[in-house]
Enzyme design. Structure first.
Site, PDB file in Angstrom:
ATOM      1  N   GLU A 130      18.110 -34.807 -18.134  1.00  0.00           N
ATOM      2  CA  GLU A 130      19.349 -34.868 -18.907  1.00  0.00           C
ATOM      3  C   GLU A 130      19.145 -35.287 -20.359  1.00  0.00           C
ATOM      4  O   GLU A 130      19.559 -36.386 -20.762  1.00  0.00           O
ATOM      5  CB  GLU A 130      20.358 -35.813 -18.241  1.00  0.00           C
ATOM      6  CG  GLU A 130      20.755 -35.390 -16.839  1.00  0.00           C
ATOM      7  CD  GLU A 130      21.781 -36.329 -16.214  1.00  0.00           C
ATOM      8  OE1 GLU A 130      22.064 -37.385 -16.798  1.00  0.00           O
ATOM      9  OE2 GLU A 130      22.311 -35.988 -15.142  1.00  0.00           O
TER      10      GLU A 130
ATOM     11  N   GLU B 221      20.392 -33.019  -9.034  1.00  0.00           N
ATOM     12  CA  GLU B 221      21.266 -34.160  -8.709  1.00  0.00           C
ATOM     13  C   GLU B 221      22.677 -33.655  -8.503  1.00  0.00           C
ATOM     14  O   GLU B 221      23.146 -32.804  -9.257  1.00  0.00           O
ATOM     15  CB  GLU B 221      21.360 -35.193  -9.855  1.00  0.00           C
ATOM     16  CG  GLU B 221      20.171 -36.071 -10.037  1.00  0.00           C
ATOM     17  CD  GLU B 221      20.342 -37.034 -11.214  1.00  0.00           C
ATOM     18  OE1 GLU B 221      21.496 -37.442 -11.522  1.00  0.00           O
ATOM     19  OE2 GLU B 221      19.331 -37.355 -11.842  1.00  0.00           O
TER      20      GLU B 221
HETATM   21  C1  PNW Z   1      23.249 -38.974 -13.927  1.00  0.00           C
HETATM   22  N1  PNW Z   1      28.740 -37.508 -17.114  1.00  0.00           N
HETATM   23  O1  PNW Z   1      23.852 -39.274 -15.159  1.00  0.00           O
HETATM   24  C2  PNW Z   1      21.885 -39.630 -13.966  1.00  0.00           C
HETATM   25  O2  PNW Z   1      20.841 -38.687 -14.006  1.00  0.00           O
HETATM   26  C3  PNW Z   1      21.655 -40.652 -12.900  1.00  0.00           C
HETATM   27  O3  PNW Z   1      20.587 -41.501 -13.275  1.00  0.00           O
HETATM   28  C4  PNW Z   1      22.946 -41.402 -12.643  1.00  0.00           C
HETATM   29  O4  PNW Z   1      22.770 -42.519 -11.797  1.00  0.00           O
HETATM   30  C5  PNW Z   1      23.912 -40.413 -12.042  1.00  0.00           C
HETATM   31  O5  PNW Z   1      24.096 -39.304 -12.889  1.00  0.00           O
HETATM   32  C6  PNW Z   1      25.273 -40.991 -11.701  1.00  0.00           C
HETATM   33  O6  PNW Z   1      25.967 -41.385 -12.853  1.00  0.00           O
HETATM   34  C7  PNW Z   1      25.093 -38.812 -15.560  1.00  0.00           C
HETATM   35  O7  PNW Z   1      29.158 -38.019 -18.181  1.00  0.00           O
HETATM   36  C8  PNW Z   1      25.517 -39.187 -16.826  1.00  0.00           C
HETATM   37  O8  PNW Z   1      29.380 -36.609 -16.512  1.00  0.00           O
HETATM   38  C9  PNW Z   1      26.702 -38.764 -17.335  1.00  0.00           C
HETATM   39  C10 PNW Z   1      27.518 -37.943 -16.579  1.00  0.00           C
HETATM   40  C11 PNW Z   1      27.121 -37.544 -15.308  1.00  0.00           C
HETATM   41  C12 PNW Z   1      25.901 -37.996 -14.805  1.00  0.00           C
END
Ligand code: PNW
Length: 471
Positions: free
Chosen positions: A172, A364
């Site tokens: 990401e 994920e």
């Molecule tokens: C992911 N959004 O991050 C990460 O890869 C993980 O480490 C994290 O624990 C998981 O999602 C759950 O949050 C995200 O803004 C960051 O939509 C931002 C978003 C989604 C996932």
């Protein structure tokens, strides 16, 4: 609506990779053990007001010491694939120089432990834990950080590259750039759009340099980058909402997809960079140097897609970003994210139609619900079972509609340190009882076990028996 949640066999190839995912910083703990150096997250969690309840990940779920039991549990649940990340600061404590032998030994044991249990590891080189020493020299807004990452990747390819078939360079980049350097939500918590834009390009360059380092040393492994891909749609059919949606799509999705899969930043992306006074023309001294895009767009073997949100976008002149975002109903999760599996199908179809015909992996997908243990020693999380049943089926729907999806990794194996939310948000299929750290599979873990068994009934029976005999 009610749905029959009894797992049945989806129309997918028998070798479809069903897995779970984690990230080093969220589960390992042991931040000052085994020769590990500090990362930007160790610094960030110590700054007042950054993390819910001031919690740290110094211990988190103590996976560094409990990894063998955790892999045993994964094998007992019959989970055939595991996506994990390596801590850069554990392997290379200051971000330069030789690898730390204790870090190498830890990850060799962990990866060998996966194979001993019949679990295929999918390894991410970077899931946000930059060595603090490199942040002190400028972090991702500095071009040199991308070169340090290329060197780190080369050393990892030599030391660990024999132990996994699938490698993911960066997790990401949108979070590691914009959330970290512009929105201040993640380490190092800066709020500077120019820094974030520079970081975005350097993360992509770092991906390309790591890819080249692995290609040279490990020609047989499969490589890709994982992007967070939100499903974005206009809240109404007004032209203003459509325009706002296009801009959000550029900022969240296209900045990272176009250079990797199309080999250039398109005109729309260039306009957004231009808002920060940055040109994306390749020059000898600007942000984008001659040859960068060739490095960034070198062929990969698969595309990683992390998907969580299904967002409606409305133009809103009152808001600082000019947009207002809401999630599509229903939003049963504690984060107010949606349980709308068609969004995952649509994102997979979009990536395959607009960006790349490569095999796709959902690296994920998951959700957080307020779930607590009950008195019978079980953890009932019917919302997560419902969510998983829908989103796994969405993979089959995407394949039926023409996308080449090869795997799905539920986020996350265990409850863990949810970044700025600390331990208040539980994404695990397995419950962690703080502070005893006992692991209790939730109903969703048993559902996923039965679901996976139903996908590969015959092959899986043999594999589980072998793994049980090996443990
Ligand atoms: C992911 N959004 O991050 C990460 O890869 C993980 O480490 C994290 O624990 C998981 O999602 C759950 O949050 C995200 O803004 C960051 O939509 C931002 C978003 C989604 C996932």
């Amino acid at each position: 609506t009610t749905r029959d949640l009894t797992p049945d066999r989806l129309d997918l190839p028998a070798d479809f990779a069903w897995g779970v995912a984690t990230a080093a910083y969220q589960i390992e703990g042991a931040v000052a053990e085994g020769g590990r150096g500090p990362s930007i997250w160790d610094t960030f969690v110590r700054e007042p007001g950054r993390i819910f309840h001031g919690e740290t990940a110094d211990v988190t779920v103590d996976h560094y010491h409990r990894w063998a039991d955790d892999l045993d549990l994964m094998a007992e649940l019959g989970i055939p694939a595991y996506r994990l990340s390596l801590s850069w600061a554990r392997l290379q404590p200051t971000g330069r120089g030789a690898l730390n032998p204790e870090g190498v030994a830890f990850y060799r044991a962990l990866l060998e432990g996966c194979h001993a249990r019949g679990i295929q590891p999918y390894v991410t080189l970077y899931h946000w834990d930059l060595p603090q020493a490199l942040q002190d020299e400028g972090g991702w807004p500095a071009r040199e950080t991308a070169y340090r990452f290329g060197e780190y990747a080369a050393l990892v390819a030599d030391a660990l590259g024999d132990l996994a078939e699938h490698w993911i360079t960066i997790n990401e980049p949108v979070c590691a750039s914009f959330l970290s350097y512009s929105w201040g939500m993640q380490a190092p918590g800066h709020t500077d759009d120019t820094e974030a834009t520079r970081a975005a390009h350097h993360l992509l360059l770092a991906h390309g340099l790591a890819l080249a380092a692995f290609r040279e040393r490990r020609p047989a492994v499969k490589l890709g980058i994982t992007n967070l891909i939100s499903n974005l749609n206009p809240a109404s059919d007004s032209e203003a909402d459509a325009a706002a949606t296009r801009i959000a799509d550029i900022r969240f999705n296209r900045i990272f997809l176009e250079p990797v899969y199309h080999g250039s930043y398109g005109e729309d992306v260039a306009r957004v960079f231009g808002m920060h006074g940055i040109t994306v023309d390749e020059t000898d001294d600007g942000l984008v140097r001659r040859g960068d895009l060739a490095v960034i767009s070198a062929p990969t073997d698969f595309a990683g897609v992390n998907h969580y949100t299904n967002t409606l976008i409305a133009a809103d002149p009152e808001s600082p970003t000019g947009t207002r975002m809401t999630q599509v109903e229903p939003t049963p999760t504690t984060f107010d994210w949606s349980d709308t599996p068609d969004a995952l199908r649509d994102v997979l179809l979009r990536v395959s139609r607009e960006f790349t015909p490569l095999p796709l992996y959902v690296t994920e997908n998951g959700a957080t619900f307020a779930d607590y243990p009950t008195h019978d020693g079980r953890v009932h999380d019917p919302e997560r079972v419902h969510y998983l049943a829908g989103y796994t089926r969405a993979c089959a729907d995407a394949v039926a509609a023409g996308a080449d999806v090869r795997g799905y990794f539920a986020w996350s194996f265990l409850d863990n340190f949810e970044w700025s939310w600390g331990y208040s948000m539980r994404f695990g299929l397995v419950y962690v009882d703080y502070p005893s750290l006992a692991r209790i599979p939730k109903d969703s873990a048993y559902w996923y076990r039965d679901f996976i068994a139903a996908q590969t009934a015959e092959a899986d029976k043999a594999r589980v028996t072998d793994a049980a005999a090996a443990v």
